[in-house]
Design a protein around this motif. Structure first.
Motif, PDB file in Angstrom:
ATOM      1  N   LEU A   1       0.912  -1.190   0.028  1.00 49.76           N
ATOM      2  CA  LEU A   1      -0.105  -0.030  -0.036  1.00 49.76           C
ATOM      3  C   LEU A   1       0.746   1.216  -0.127  1.00 49.76           C
ATOM      4  O   LEU A   1       1.807   1.456   0.559  1.00 49.76           O
TER       5      LEU A   1
ATOM      6  N   THR B   1     -12.590  -1.806   4.260  1.00 49.38           N
ATOM      7  CA  THR B   1     -12.198  -2.936   3.647  1.00 49.38           C
ATOM      8  C   THR B   1     -11.566  -3.955   4.671  1.00 49.38           C
ATOM      9  O   THR B   1     -11.550  -3.464   5.898  1.00 49.38           O
TER      10      THR B   1
ATOM     11  N   ASN C   1      -5.671   0.975  -8.425  1.00 49.07           N
ATOM     12  CA  ASN C   1      -6.229   1.782  -7.921  1.00 49.07           C
ATOM     13  C   ASN C   1      -6.914   1.466  -6.640  1.00 49.07           C
ATOM     14  O   ASN C   1      -7.543   0.274  -6.347  1.00 49.07           O
ATOM     15  N   LEU C   2      -6.690   2.169  -5.498  1.00 53.15           N
ATOM     16  CA  LEU C   2      -7.170   1.968  -4.275  1.00 53.15           C
ATOM     17  C   LEU C   2      -8.132   3.155  -3.856  1.00 53.15           C
ATOM     18  O   LEU C   2      -7.455   4.253  -3.737  1.00 53.15           O
TER      19      LEU C   2
ATOM     20  N   MET D   1      -0.617  -0.845  -4.672  1.00 55.75           N
ATOM     21  CA  MET D   1      -2.053  -0.220  -4.599  1.00 55.75           C
ATOM     22  C   MET D   1      -1.718   1.075  -4.241  1.00 55.75           C
ATOM     23  O   MET D   1      -0.897   1.302  -2.898  1.00 55.75           O
TER      24      MET D   1
ATOM     25  N   ASN E   1      -3.673   5.614  -4.943  1.00 53.97           N
ATOM     26  CA  ASN E   1      -5.078   6.469  -5.274  1.00 53.97           C
ATOM     27  C   ASN E   1      -4.689   6.752  -6.483  1.00 53.97           C
ATOM     28  O   ASN E   1      -3.769   7.300  -6.761  1.00 53.97           O
TER      29      ASN E   1
END
Length: 206
Positions: free
Chosen positions: A51, A112, A106-107, A75, A77
């Motif tokens: 991330l 989640t 994309n995140l 991941m 944005n």
């Protein structure tokens, strides 16, 4: 849950490994991920995601090597995608080497499951347009990237940064968390919501 910090890269960016049982995620591998990989192997952990709180090069320098070593997807944005066309995303400036290009997904914000536990992903722009915060309520911790630091805040003078937006992100997304929440930043020591509310000269309410 367990959260372990690895300062990586030329700028000693804090990379965090969040694990629960045998499952783990890594946040912001900013340099050679060898120490992190050793940790995963020693603990018998399976990395399920890499991330990025944002796509500045000092947070992504180890993305490709870590993904190739573990098979974990990267991941971030997509509001930060433009950064990969600039030195801020590619590196190669300020005497530092360029980073290896990497594939990513994309995140977006929302609730989640990461490392097998609940995580709320907040969109917290200001330092960059796509900055994300990862809040793990079970650990009482928020991984905030370069949004807020101990007694300070992230830079907003880079392209895409905005001071008013950053302050709003902190006040609406971070200062609304429980006061005891640990804030794990991209650089420097950890702090807490209450501590920064009371003592941060940029966004505190003292």
């Amino acid at each position: 849950m367990d959260i372990v910090t690895f300062p990586l890269g030329h700028m000693q960016t804090n990379c965090y490994v969040v694990s629960n049982g045998r499952e783990a995620v890594a946040v912001d591998p900013g340099g050679d991920p060898a120490p992190l990989i050793d940790h995963l192997e020693a603990k018998g952990l399976t990395l399920t995601a890499i991330l990025n709180t944002h796509l500045h090069f000092d947070h992504t320098g180890g993305n490709k090597a870590l993904s190739e070593a573990t098979g974990a997807p990267i991941m971030a944005n997509d509001a930060d995608a433009y950064l990969l066309e600039t030195w801020l995303g590619r590196g190669g400036d300020m005497g530092l080497p360029p980073i290896d290009p990497y594939e990513w997904k994309n995140l977006g914000p929302g609730d989640t499951i990461l490392a097998g536990v609940p995580c709320s992903v907040f969109h917290t722009p200001g330092h960059s347009p796509g900055s994300l915060t990862f809040y793990f309520p079970d650990a009482g911790a928020a991984l905030v990237g370069d949004l807020i630091f101990y007694r300070s805040i992230g830079r907003t003078d880079f392209p895409g940064g905005d001071l008013d937006t950053l302050k709003r992100s902190v006040r609406e997304r971070i200062f609304t968390l429980p006061p005891e929440t640990r804030l794990l930043s991209g650089h420097g020591p950890e702090t807490s919501v209450a501590d920064e509310q009371n003592h941060n000269p940029f966004v505190g309410g003292f």
